[in-house]
Motif scaffolding. Structure first.
Motif, PDB file in Angstrom:
ATOM      1  N   MET A   1       0.967  -1.190  -0.241  1.00 15.78           N
ATOM      2  CA  MET A   1       0.046   0.000  -0.029  1.00 15.78           C
ATOM      3  C   MET A   1       0.754   1.214  -0.104  1.00 15.78           C
ATOM      4  SD  MET A   1      -2.873  -1.091   2.447  1.00 15.78           S
ATOM      5  CE  MET A   1      -4.757  -1.141   1.898  1.00 15.78           C
ATOM      6  N   ALA A   2       2.049   1.194   0.633  1.00 17.40           N
ATOM      7  CA  ALA A   2       2.735   2.340   0.522  1.00 17.40           C
ATOM      8  C   ALA A   2       3.291   2.769  -0.409  1.00 17.40           C
ATOM      9  CB  ALA A   2       4.070   2.114   1.748  1.00 17.40           C
ATOM     10  N   ILE A   3       3.744   1.410  -1.255  1.00 21.11           N
ATOM     11  CA  ILE A   3       4.486   1.548  -2.719  1.00 21.11           C
ATOM     12  C   ILE A   3       3.380   2.217  -3.628  1.00 21.11           C
ATOM     13  CG2 ILE A   3       5.372   0.473  -4.493  1.00 21.11           C
ATOM     14  CD1 ILE A   3       6.979  -1.421  -2.274  1.00 21.11           C
ATOM     15  N   LYS A   4       2.318   1.736  -3.370  1.00 22.90           N
ATOM     16  CA  LYS A   4       1.285   2.258  -4.397  1.00 22.90           C
ATOM     17  C   LYS A   4       1.225   3.835  -4.131  1.00 22.90           C
ATOM     18  CE  LYS A   4      -1.553  -1.682  -5.307  1.00 22.90           C
ATOM     19  NZ  LYS A   4      -2.762  -2.365  -5.404  1.00 22.90           N
ATOM     20  N   TRP A   5       0.871   4.044  -3.001  1.00 26.19           N
ATOM     21  CA  TRP A   5       0.877   5.659  -2.408  1.00 26.19           C
ATOM     22  C   TRP A   5       1.928   6.509  -2.902  1.00 26.19           C
ATOM     23  CZ3 TRP A   5       4.322   8.081   1.049  1.00 26.19           C
ATOM     24  CH2 TRP A   5       3.903   9.563   1.269  1.00 26.19           C
ATOM     25  N   PRO A  10       2.516  12.884  -7.323  1.00 28.81           N
ATOM     26  CA  PRO A  10       2.944  13.841  -8.237  1.00 28.81           C
ATOM     27  C   PRO A  10       4.440  14.024  -8.567  1.00 28.81           C
ATOM     28  CG  PRO A  10       1.149  15.029  -7.268  1.00 28.81           C
ATOM     29  CD  PRO A  10       1.637  13.760  -6.206  1.00 28.81           C
ATOM     30  N   PRO A  11       4.979  13.975  -9.616  1.00 30.25           N
ATOM     31  CA  PRO A  11       6.398  14.253  -9.845  1.00 30.25           C
ATOM     32  C   PRO A  11       6.879  15.422  -9.172  1.00 30.25           C
ATOM     33  CG  PRO A  11       5.479  13.619 -11.759  1.00 30.25           C
ATOM     34  CD  PRO A  11       4.290  13.887 -10.938  1.00 30.25           C
ATOM     35  N   ARG A  12       8.059  15.535  -8.389  1.00 30.17           N
ATOM     36  CA  ARG A  12       8.503  16.637  -7.865  1.00 30.17           C
ATOM     37  C   ARG A  12       7.677  17.149  -6.652  1.00 30.17           C
ATOM     38  NH1 ARG A  12      11.299  16.185 -12.264  1.00 30.17           N
ATOM     39  NH2 ARG A  12      11.791  17.719 -14.023  1.00 30.17           N
ATOM     40  N   SER A  13       6.813  16.304  -6.136  1.00 27.32           N
ATOM     41  CA  SER A  13       6.152  16.736  -4.752  1.00 27.32           C
ATOM     42  C   SER A  13       6.846  16.567  -3.585  1.00 27.32           C
ATOM     43  CB  SER A  13       4.707  16.134  -4.939  1.00 27.32           C
ATOM     44  OG  SER A  13       4.708  14.588  -4.688  1.00 27.32           O
ATOM     45  N   ARG A  27      -0.189  10.298   5.849  1.00 27.40           N
ATOM     46  CA  ARG A  27      -1.089   9.483   5.221  1.00 27.40           C
ATOM     47  C   ARG A  27      -1.220   7.978   6.052  1.00 27.40           C
ATOM     48  NH1 ARG A  27      -4.137   6.157   3.317  1.00 27.40           N
ATOM     49  NH2 ARG A  27      -4.392   5.525   1.384  1.00 27.40           N
ATOM     50  N   PHE A  28      -0.171   7.394   6.727  1.00 25.59           N
ATOM     51  CA  PHE A  28      -0.330   6.303   7.298  1.00 25.59           C
ATOM     52  C   PHE A  28      -0.264   6.178   8.823  1.00 25.59           C
ATOM     53  CE2 PHE A  28       1.422   5.223   3.060  1.00 25.59           C
ATOM     54  CZ  PHE A  28       0.573   4.360   2.638  1.00 25.59           C
ATOM     55  N   SER A  29      -0.035   7.257   9.319  1.00 27.14           N
ATOM     56  CA  SER A  29      -0.245   7.389  10.842  1.00 27.14           C
ATOM     57  C   SER A  29      -1.675   6.854  11.426  1.00 27.14           C
ATOM     58  CB  SER A  29       0.463   8.515  11.499  1.00 27.14           C
ATOM     59  OG  SER A  29      -0.643   9.757  11.233  1.00 27.14           O
ATOM     60  N   ILE A  30      -1.632   6.553  12.703  1.00 28.43           N
ATOM     61  CA  ILE A  30      -3.011   6.176  13.178  1.00 28.43           C
ATOM     62  C   ILE A  30      -3.653   7.576  13.266  1.00 28.43           C
ATOM     63  CG2 ILE A  30      -4.210   5.190  15.173  1.00 28.43           C
ATOM     64  CD1 ILE A  30      -1.843   3.087  15.043  1.00 28.43           C
ATOM     65  N   GLY A  57      -8.115  -5.660  -1.027  1.00 30.85           N
ATOM     66  CA  GLY A  57      -7.379  -4.482  -1.127  1.00 30.85           C
ATOM     67  C   GLY A  57      -8.321  -3.247  -0.001  1.00 30.85           C
ATOM     68  N   LYS A  58      -9.539  -3.182  -0.238  1.00 31.76           N
ATOM     69  CA  LYS A  58     -10.548  -2.300   0.506  1.00 31.76           C
ATOM     70  C   LYS A  58     -10.441  -2.829   2.035  1.00 31.76           C
ATOM     71  CE  LYS A  58     -14.315  -1.795  -2.675  1.00 31.76           C
ATOM     72  NZ  LYS A  58     -15.624  -1.664  -2.804  1.00 31.76           N
ATOM     73  N   ILE A  59     -10.397  -3.897   2.301  1.00 34.93           N
ATOM     74  CA  ILE A  59     -10.221  -4.265   3.819  1.00 34.93           C
ATOM     75  C   ILE A  59      -9.068  -4.160   4.290  1.00 34.93           C
ATOM     76  CG2 ILE A  59     -10.297  -6.442   5.194  1.00 34.93           C
ATOM     77  CD1 ILE A  59     -13.101  -5.966   4.322  1.00 34.93           C
ATOM     78  N   GLN A  60      -7.838  -4.256   3.427  1.00 33.85           N
ATOM     79  CA  GLN A  60      -6.455  -4.159   4.128  1.00 33.85           C
ATOM     80  C   GLN A  60      -6.380  -2.762   4.259  1.00 33.85           C
ATOM     81  OE1 GLN A  60      -3.868  -5.457   1.128  1.00 33.85           O
ATOM     82  NE2 GLN A  60      -2.844  -7.087   2.506  1.00 33.85           N
ATOM     83  N   GLN A  61      -6.869  -1.783   3.443  1.00 31.96           N
ATOM     84  CA  GLN A  61      -7.054  -0.249   3.587  1.00 31.96           C
ATOM     85  C   GLN A  61      -7.674   0.175   4.920  1.00 31.96           C
ATOM     86  OE1 GLN A  61      -5.284   2.084   1.854  1.00 31.96           O
ATOM     87  NE2 GLN A  61      -5.964   3.427   3.405  1.00 31.96           N
TER      88      GLN A  61
END
Length: 139
Positions: A1-5, A10-13, A27-30, A57-61
């Motif tokens: 999931m982290a890799i997909k994120w 966006p490039p250069r963000s 994005r990923f902190s509790i 994937g929805k469940i994992q998210q």
């Protein structure tokens, strides 16, 4: 999931490692203000044309938002979200012990389904009209 994120950024963000760290944790902190619990998984359902791995994937998210979620609860949420059909019957008979096992079984089921569909297509494509005439003549 982290890799997909990461790949979806966006490039250069990202300008520095510190910037990446902040965005990653954002994005990923509790999120304490939006704490969810295991019963929230019961609201996740498989769409009409949606394959089981997408539901996985929805469940994992959703699991990322739930602290100390037992694996069994995640599996039951996934099973509950499946629409009625051969795969849901199969998975209900022999309960998986991990989410990876669910994913593997779903992928095998989809492959079997696609192979049988391809087999039916090839039978229609390669049927010889003369065979039908022979059958009619024999009658």
């Amino acid at each position: 999931m982290a890799i997909k994120w990461f790949d979806s950024l966006p490039p250069r963000s990202i300008t520095s490692f510190d910037d990446l760290t902040k965005k990653f944790f954002a994005r990923f902190s509790i999120r304490k203000g939006k704490t969810k619990h295991a019963p929230s998984l019961l609201g996740i359902k498989q769409g009409d044309r949606e394959k089981p791995p997408k539901l996985h994937g929805k469940i994992q998210q959703a699991c990322l938002d739930i602290q100390n979620l037992p694996t069994e609860a995640a599996i039951m949420g996934l099973i509950n979200g499946l629409r009625e059909g051969p795969f849901s019957h199969s998975i209900s008979k022999k309960h998986p012990t991990s989410l990876n096992e669910v994913q593997e079984r779903a992928e095998k089921y989809i492959n079997m389904e696609e192979n049988s569909r391809l087999g039916e297509t090839s039978k229609t494509i390669f049927a010889y009209p003369s065979q039908d005439k022979d059958k009619e003549a024999r009658k």
